[in-house]
Design a protein around this motif. Sequence first.
Motif, PDB file in Angstrom:
ATOM      1  N   UNK A 172       0.863  -1.120   0.086  1.00 43.84           N
ATOM      2  CA  UNK A 172       0.033   0.019  -0.102  1.00 43.84           C
ATOM      3  C   UNK A 172       0.676   1.394  -0.014  1.00 43.84           C
ATOM      4  N   UNK A 173       2.279   1.073   0.264  1.00 42.26           N
ATOM      5  CA  UNK A 173       3.004   2.224   0.112  1.00 42.26           C
ATOM      6  C   UNK A 173       3.652   2.510  -1.035  1.00 42.26           C
ATOM      7  N   UNK A 174       3.322   1.744  -2.130  1.00 40.06           N
ATOM      8  CA  UNK A 174       3.888   1.644  -3.356  1.00 40.06           C
ATOM      9  C   UNK A 174       3.742   3.155  -3.951  1.00 40.06           C
ATOM     10  N   UNK A 175       4.293   3.558  -5.017  1.00 42.81           N
ATOM     11  CA  UNK A 175       4.386   4.971  -5.455  1.00 42.81           C
ATOM     12  C   UNK A 175       2.965   4.939  -6.231  1.00 42.81           C
ATOM     13  N   UNK A 176       2.323   6.114  -6.275  1.00 42.46           N
ATOM     14  CA  UNK A 176       1.084   6.446  -7.097  1.00 42.46           C
ATOM     15  C   UNK A 176       0.959   6.451  -8.538  1.00 42.46           C
ATOM     16  N   UNK A 177       0.345   7.119  -9.095  1.00 43.20           N
ATOM     17  CA  UNK A 177       0.360   7.047 -10.652  1.00 43.20           C
ATOM     18  C   UNK A 177       1.515   7.528 -11.361  1.00 43.20           C
ATOM     19  N   UNK A 178       1.965   7.156 -12.289  1.00 45.84           N
ATOM     20  CA  UNK A 178       3.058   7.521 -13.020  1.00 45.84           C
ATOM     21  C   UNK A 178       2.981   8.833 -13.752  1.00 45.84           C
ATOM     22  N   UNK A 179       3.441  10.176 -13.243  1.00 45.06           N
ATOM     23  CA  UNK A 179       3.186  11.260 -14.085  1.00 45.06           C
ATOM     24  C   UNK A 179       3.928  11.344 -15.576  1.00 45.06           C
ATOM     25  N   UNK A 180       4.804  10.462 -15.617  1.00 47.31           N
ATOM     26  CA  UNK A 180       5.332  10.376 -17.138  1.00 47.31           C
ATOM     27  C   UNK A 180       4.526   9.662 -18.246  1.00 47.31           C
ATOM     28  N   UNK A 181       3.420   8.828 -17.734  1.00 40.89           N
ATOM     29  CA  UNK A 181       2.888   8.379 -18.759  1.00 40.89           C
ATOM     30  C   UNK A 181       1.513   9.469 -19.168  1.00 40.89           C
ATOM     31  N   UNK A 182       1.050   9.300 -20.270  1.00 40.53           N
ATOM     32  CA  UNK A 182       0.315  10.506 -20.656  1.00 40.53           C
ATOM     33  C   UNK A 182      -1.041  10.343 -19.851  1.00 40.53           C
ATOM     34  N   UNK A 183      -1.667   9.314 -19.304  1.00 42.42           N
ATOM     35  CA  UNK A 183      -2.931   9.387 -18.728  1.00 42.42           C
ATOM     36  C   UNK A 183      -2.861   8.949 -17.222  1.00 42.42           C
ATOM     37  N   UNK A 184      -1.558   9.005 -16.894  1.00 49.35           N
ATOM     38  CA  UNK A 184      -1.157   8.888 -15.343  1.00 49.35           C
ATOM     39  C   UNK A 184      -1.654   7.543 -14.722  1.00 49.35           C
ATOM     40  N   UNK A 185      -1.732   6.656 -15.640  1.00 51.30           N
ATOM     41  CA  UNK A 185      -2.102   5.282 -15.090  1.00 51.30           C
ATOM     42  C   UNK A 185      -1.120   4.504 -14.241  1.00 51.30           C
ATOM     43  N   UNK A 186      -1.452   3.926 -13.537  1.00 51.47           N
ATOM     44  CA  UNK A 186      -0.440   2.882 -12.816  1.00 51.47           C
ATOM     45  C   UNK A 186       0.102   1.857 -13.645  1.00 51.47           C
ATOM     46  N   UNK A 187       1.344   1.514 -13.602  1.00 49.60           N
ATOM     47  CA  UNK A 187       1.667   0.182 -14.326  1.00 49.60           C
ATOM     48  C   UNK A 187       0.956  -1.005 -13.566  1.00 49.60           C
ATOM     49  N   UNK A 188       0.789  -1.987 -14.468  1.00 47.43           N
ATOM     50  CA  UNK A 188      -0.085  -3.137 -13.834  1.00 47.43           C
ATOM     51  C   UNK A 188       0.823  -3.858 -13.170  1.00 47.43           C
ATOM     52  N   UNK A 189       2.150  -4.216 -13.269  1.00 49.57           N
ATOM     53  CA  UNK A 189       2.806  -4.761 -12.583  1.00 49.57           C
ATOM     54  C   UNK A 189       3.417  -4.097 -11.370  1.00 49.57           C
ATOM     55  N   UNK A 190       3.276  -4.454 -10.399  1.00 54.69           N
ATOM     56  CA  UNK A 190       3.649  -3.224  -9.128  1.00 54.69           C
ATOM     57  C   UNK A 190       4.899  -4.137  -8.320  1.00 54.69           C
ATOM     58  N   UNK A 191       5.443  -5.164  -8.670  1.00 54.77           N
ATOM     59  CA  UNK A 191       6.676  -5.833  -8.066  1.00 54.77           C
ATOM     60  C   UNK A 191       6.025  -6.739  -6.881  1.00 54.77           C
ATOM     61  N   UNK A 192       7.031  -7.348  -6.297  1.00 56.32           N
ATOM     62  CA  UNK A 192       6.840  -8.189  -5.037  1.00 56.32           C
ATOM     63  C   UNK A 192       6.251  -9.439  -5.422  1.00 56.32           C
ATOM     64  N   UNK A 193       6.099  -9.976  -6.962  1.00 60.40           N
ATOM     65  CA  UNK A 193       5.681 -11.149  -7.213  1.00 60.40           C
ATOM     66  C   UNK A 193       4.338 -11.720  -6.700  1.00 60.40           C
ATOM     67  N   UNK A 194       3.338 -10.819  -6.400  1.00 62.53           N
ATOM     68  CA  UNK A 194       2.048 -11.000  -6.114  1.00 62.53           C
ATOM     69  C   UNK A 194       1.981 -11.069  -4.397  1.00 62.53           C
ATOM     70  N   UNK A 195       3.113 -10.279  -3.855  1.00 59.78           N
ATOM     71  CA  UNK A 195       2.817 -10.412  -2.245  1.00 59.78           C
ATOM     72  C   UNK A 195       2.354  -9.134  -1.822  1.00 59.78           C
ATOM     73  N   UNK A 196       2.295  -9.144  -0.728  1.00 62.82           N
ATOM     74  CA  UNK A 196       1.515  -7.781   0.154  1.00 62.82           C
ATOM     75  C   UNK A 196       2.743  -6.824   0.318  1.00 62.82           C
ATOM     76  N   UNK A 197       3.700  -7.177  -0.059  1.00 66.12           N
ATOM     77  CA  UNK A 197       4.997  -5.962   0.048  1.00 66.12           C
ATOM     78  C   UNK A 197       5.701  -5.899  -1.229  1.00 66.12           C
ATOM     79  N   UNK A 198       6.588  -4.816  -1.346  1.00 65.05           N
ATOM     80  CA  UNK A 198       7.493  -4.682  -2.307  1.00 65.05           C
ATOM     81  C   UNK A 198       8.798  -4.272  -2.067  1.00 65.05           C
ATOM     82  N   UNK A 199       9.899  -4.173  -3.041  1.00 64.23           N
ATOM     83  CA  UNK A 199      11.144  -3.926  -2.660  1.00 64.23           C
ATOM     84  C   UNK A 199      11.165  -2.540  -2.739  1.00 64.23           C
TER      85      UNK A 199
END
Length: 348
Positions: A172-199
């Motif tokens: 839940x502490x993952x970064x928000x929408x990417x301002x570099x993308x035209x629509x500001x959408x989140x990347x679908x793959x957020x890391x962590x291999x499906x876990x509840x935490x990320x690197x």
Amino acid sequence: MSDYPRTLLEFQHLFPDETACARHLERIRWPDGFKCPSCGQVGDPWRLQARPRVLECRQCGYQVSLTAGTVMHRTRQPLPVWFWAAYLVTTQTPGMSALQFQRQLGIKRYETAFLMLHKLRVAMVRPGRDRIGAKWPVEVDETYVGGATQGEGRGQHHKTLVVGMVEVLPRKKALGPDPNLPSGQRPQHRGGHGRSFIAGRLRLQVIPNRGQKTLEPMVLDNVQTRAEVRTDGWTGYDNLHKLGYSHVAMPVRGDKAKTDQHLPMIHIVFGNLDAWLLGTHHGVSPTHLQGYLNEFVFRFTRRFWPMVGFDSVLKTAARVESMTYRDFYEGAKTHTTPAESDEPVLTG
């Protein structure tokens, strides 16, 4: 528009020639206005039309090279080539090998392209960067990178030892929408291999051995004291609690289930590192491995905001001076690692 280009078209518009690159480099070096290093005069300098990289103080006539004291010191390459190098190596998802860089920009000698990229890798380590682990637990472990092991007897290898340290963040502490993308959408793959935490933030360092006298200074230099540090049962970390860390050790002894439970993120990092070295660079020399680790850490930390990397590397490049061509290769000759040869080795 932001200070950094978000697309190739924006890059070409912002930096079409030597003069545009020189003005941008001037703004990076003197954000509050030019200050003469000789007389201390602050104000707009003379700009020589025939020599865009040189500024001249209006008061004392002292001439300053824009590239002096930077990784581009005494370079013979045009500034647009350096800017293209910084843009391509920081924004392309798989990175860029020296051979690809040489072909893309028409550089005559492979050694020139190779050295330019390594100088930029020096600029990927910000001087005085913060230690990690102030808010989140840190996983610490070691791995061997590269080198052949077949046919030389038990315990004989040409691999290089690397220690890794990575923060573990709740998803839940993952970064928000990417301002570099035209629509500001989140990347679908957020890391962590499906876990509840990320690197989170990462540190990688070549080390000579796994001894306590080697590992303890690495942790002290890179991880905040009082942080929670998770390791396996290796004795090299036994004194971390006495050094002020909340040390959580679990002997894994090659057990995959225990490893996935206790140290999942650092092993994902090691796997990604091996794949990147082999896929993009087709193996690297142990002599220059630390430079590639610096690039991997830089790109990994900014993986959700790739376009910011161009601005970051240029700002650091303007503050640090890299080694010369002679120093770079003289250092390679005297460098000692488990692999004495300077021949490229595949990662395994």
